[in-house]
Design a protein around this motif. Structure first.
Motif, mmCIF file in Angstrom:
data_model
loop_
_atom_site.group_PDB
_atom_site.id
_atom_site.type_symbol
_atom_site.label_atom_id
_atom_site.label_comp_id
_atom_site.label_asym_id
_atom_site.label_seq_id
_atom_site.Cartn_x
_atom_site.Cartn_y
_atom_site.Cartn_z
ATOM 1 N N SER A 1 13.223 16.745 2.628
ATOM 2 C CA SER A 1 12.603 17.693 3.767
ATOM 3 C C SER A 1 11.782 17.013 4.764
ATOM 4 O O SER A 1 11.405 17.350 5.696
ATOM 5 N N GLY A 2 11.033 15.769 4.349
ATOM 6 C CA GLY A 2 9.794 15.130 4.903
ATOM 7 C C GLY A 2 10.402 14.733 6.166
ATOM 8 O O GLY A 2 9.554 15.100 7.325
ATOM 9 N N VAL A 3 11.637 14.115 6.523
ATOM 10 C CA VAL A 3 11.912 13.743 7.803
ATOM 11 C C VAL A 3 12.186 14.797 8.877
ATOM 12 O O VAL A 3 12.225 14.485 10.230
ATOM 13 N N PHE A 4 12.364 15.911 8.349
ATOM 14 C CA PHE A 4 12.691 17.105 9.319
ATOM 15 C C PHE A 4 11.434 18.047 9.478
ATOM 16 O O PHE A 4 11.421 18.703 10.513
ATOM 17 N N LYS A 5 10.427 17.812 8.654
ATOM 18 C CA LYS A 5 9.328 18.690 8.830
ATOM 19 C C LYS A 5 7.906 17.923 9.241
ATOM 20 O O LYS A 5 7.087 18.502 9.998
ATOM 21 N N LYS A 6 7.713 16.732 8.582
ATOM 22 C CA LYS A 6 6.649 16.090 8.791
ATOM 23 C C LYS A 6 6.145 15.527 9.975
ATOM 24 O O LYS A 6 5.080 15.091 10.192
ATOM 25 N N ALA A 7 7.046 15.348 10.922
ATOM 26 C CA ALA A 7 7.056 14.951 12.265
ATOM 27 C C ALA A 7 5.727 15.913 12.970
ATOM 28 O O ALA A 7 4.968 15.212 13.916
ATOM 29 N N ARG A 8 5.996 17.125 12.709
ATOM 30 C CA ARG A 8 4.942 17.986 13.267
ATOM 31 C C ARG A 8 3.491 17.706 12.726
ATOM 32 O O ARG A 8 2.763 17.906 13.571
ATOM 33 N N ASN A 9 3.495 17.404 11.411
ATOM 34 C CA ASN A 9 2.083 17.183 11.036
ATOM 35 C C ASN A 9 1.374 15.778 11.627
ATOM 36 O O ASN A 9 0.249 15.555 12.096
ATOM 37 N N VAL A 10 2.359 14.712 11.898
ATOM 38 C CA VAL A 10 1.848 13.425 12.444
ATOM 39 C C VAL A 10 1.618 14.021 14.030
ATOM 40 O O VAL A 10 0.441 13.327 14.570
ATOM 41 N N ALA A 11 2.203 14.605 14.673
ATOM 42 C CA ALA A 11 2.027 14.994 16.018
ATOM 43 C C ALA A 11 0.585 15.726 16.061
ATOM 44 O O ALA A 11 -0.041 15.686 16.914
ATOM 45 N N GLU A 12 0.383 16.617 15.131
ATOM 46 C CA GLU A 12 -0.832 17.216 15.019
ATOM 47 C C GLU A 12 -2.175 16.403 14.960
ATOM 48 O O GLU A 12 -3.187 16.546 15.305
ATOM 49 N N ASN A 13 -2.091 15.480 14.209
ATOM 50 C CA ASN A 13 -3.243 14.333 13.718
ATOM 51 C C ASN A 13 -3.079 13.173 14.565
ATOM 52 O O ASN A 13 -4.305 12.631 14.938
ATOM 53 N N VAL A 14 -2.227 12.619 15.398
ATOM 54 C CA VAL A 14 -2.194 11.561 16.266
ATOM 55 C C VAL A 14 -1.647 11.862 17.556
ATOM 56 O O VAL A 14 -0.499 12.152 17.846
#
Length: 485
Positions: A26-39
């Motif tokens: 699931s991570g490669v499809f969802k976690k890009a949002r978390n990265v964009a939110e923090n960086v």
């Protein structure tokens, strides 16, 4: 007394499929949002994915030596027990069973059901936000999927391994499609509604090195580590891998290198299509779904849901294949009920261990569902209401990652212990760059753990995880240490 032994039936392709297939979930499809939110900067954000891959590669270089030294069922449990003692092995089993593995299975199965629901909705009611299945029927379907895959893996390790190869092949092809889709649209569509734009990659870097918020960078890295999590999953089934001294290192190193290439390529493609400011607001859908929707319209949304559904299905199968081997190994050592070491008389699989893991995972799905649906304010004196700005999926994964990072780092660090204690042991594979490579890995992962305590968004999960480990110490001392077992 006869000691149960698992048959070596997993060949090199199955071993590689376990490494790659259990990671791509699931991570490669969802976690890009978390990265964009923090960086904020795209280049720096992509560097988080590169760093996560480098960490996995450094860990794999060292971990492969340990895994070939002890090619037994149980993986990290065996390494921690042999390096640091029985309590360390027990604590890994305690955290792995109750939190990490079952949390992963519950999260993946829930995401599978949600993606399946999206496919149904888009097929039956295109463009409408219609609830085809109510909340609790979706939870029932989630439980049914876990039970079905558990039954398949109980029927035979070779069946689960073959399914893993097929699904992993589809998943790798799906990520390659995501990597190339922006360029294919540019080449084949005369006037795309949302063409990929290089300017979305700006700004690539902060104005100065001192302008980086390293605490938020570390928080983003935790999400990326979830996306890479699972590359160690070859170790629990090492006892079932043919020619383990050759196939385990090849599966580990080749699999991690492939993952780094796919993940970095997919995230670059996301940033070419979705501006960072818009990506960070995607809380009710996956980044992959929005990506495909913008490039292909409603058909793309349906395609993305199918890709996510297939991906998490493969990762779910991999977890149900490798996870029960921990219970099997602990049962043999009497650090868990001895019945868990029993093999099915016809299928030769640890069927009871598979059933126990699947059963607790199903209860986790139902329990989290009840907490989410009814927003229970206090359970056993703990405030478990989810933060308003944090999705339940992210809470579960951050909670699981704290225990995973802590013990998996100790497992990699065991290479130092074994080099000292077993200097003359036969090592068909030796860690490249020892001792620098494992030392760098351990230091960086220790920094990630420390950052979890300093980041408000992850502090609660880290503290609860540490407290749960403390409970495990008490259980071990009461149930095993003082009984002399």
């Amino acid at each position: 007394m006869h000691t149960p032994q698992l048959a070596r039936v997993l060949g090199p392709w199955m071993a590689a499929a376990i490494v790659v297939g259990t990671v791509i979930g699931s991570g490669v499809f969802k976690k890009a949002r978390n990265v964009a939110e923090n960086v904020p900067e795209t280049g720096l954000a992509l560097s988080v994915w590169v760093l996560g891959g480098v960490l996995a590669l450094l860990g794999a270089l060292a971990y492969a030596e340990v895994a070939t030294l002890f090619p037994r069922a149980g993986g990290n449990y065996v390494f921690l027990r042999e390096a640091y003692g029985r309590m360390a092995g027990f604590l890994w089993g305690w955290v792995e069973f109750w939190i990490i593995r079952t949390g992963s299975i519950a999260a993946l199965a829930t995401m599978f059901t949600e993606s399946f629901h999206d496919v149904l909705r888009q097929a039956l009611y295109p463009g409408q936000s219609v609830e085809v299945l109510a909340f609790w029927p979706r939870q029932a379907l989630t439980v049914l999927v876990i039970a079905a895959l558990a039954a398949l893996n109980a029927r035979g390790t070779i069946l689960g391994g073959r399914l893993q190869v097929v699904v992993t092949t589809v998943k790798v092809g799906s990520l390659l499609l995501i990597v190339t889709l922006p360029f294919a649209v540019l080449a084949l569509v005369s006037e795309p509604s949302h063409p990929p734009r290089a300017e979305y990659l700006s700004p690539p870097w902060p104005g100065s090195f001192g302008g980086v918020n390293w605490s938020l960078y570390g928080a983003a890295l935790v999400g990326v580590l979830w996306a890479y999590h699972g590359w160690m999953n070859i170790a629990p089934v090492a006892e079932e891998v043919t020619d383990p001294q050759r196939n385990i290192p090849r599966a580990l190193l080749g699999g991690v290198l492939l993952l780094v290439a796919l993940y970095c390529g997919a995230n670059l493609a996301y940033y070419l299509v979705i501006p960072r400011e818009e990506m960070r607001e995607l809380r009710n859908t996956t980044v992959a779904t929005e990506f495909c929707l913008r490039l292909l319209g409603p058909v793309g949304s349906l395609l993305a849901s199918g890709i996510v559904m297939t991906s998490v299905f493969g990762s779910l199968n991999g977890n149900l294949l490798v996870g029960p081997r921990l219970l099997f190994a602990m049962g043999k050592d009497r650090l868990a009920p001895a019945a868990l070491q029993r093999l099915h008389p016809s299928f030769g699989t640890p069927a009871l261990a598979i059933g126990v893991l699947a059963g607790w995972s199903c209860l986790t799905v139902l329990g989290v569902g009840a907490l989410t649906q009814y927003r229970l304010p206090v359970v056993l004196g703990l405030d478990l209401n989810l933060p308003a700005n944090k999705a339940p999926f992210d809470v579960v994964t951050d909670f699981a990652m704290f225990g995973a990072v802590a013990f998996e780092t100790l497992a990699v660090a065991s290479i130092f212990v074994f080099r000292y204690r077993l200097p003359t042991a036969d090592r068909p594979y030796r860690c490249w760059g020892y001792p620098v490579v494992p030392a760098v890995y351990c230091l960086l992962m220790a920094a990630v753990l420390a950052n979890m305590f300093m980041t408000p968004e992850q502090r609660s999960e880290a503290r609860i995880g540490l407290g749960f480990m403390g409970v495990g110490v008490g259980v071990y001392l009461l149930a095993y240490r003082w009984r002399g077992e």
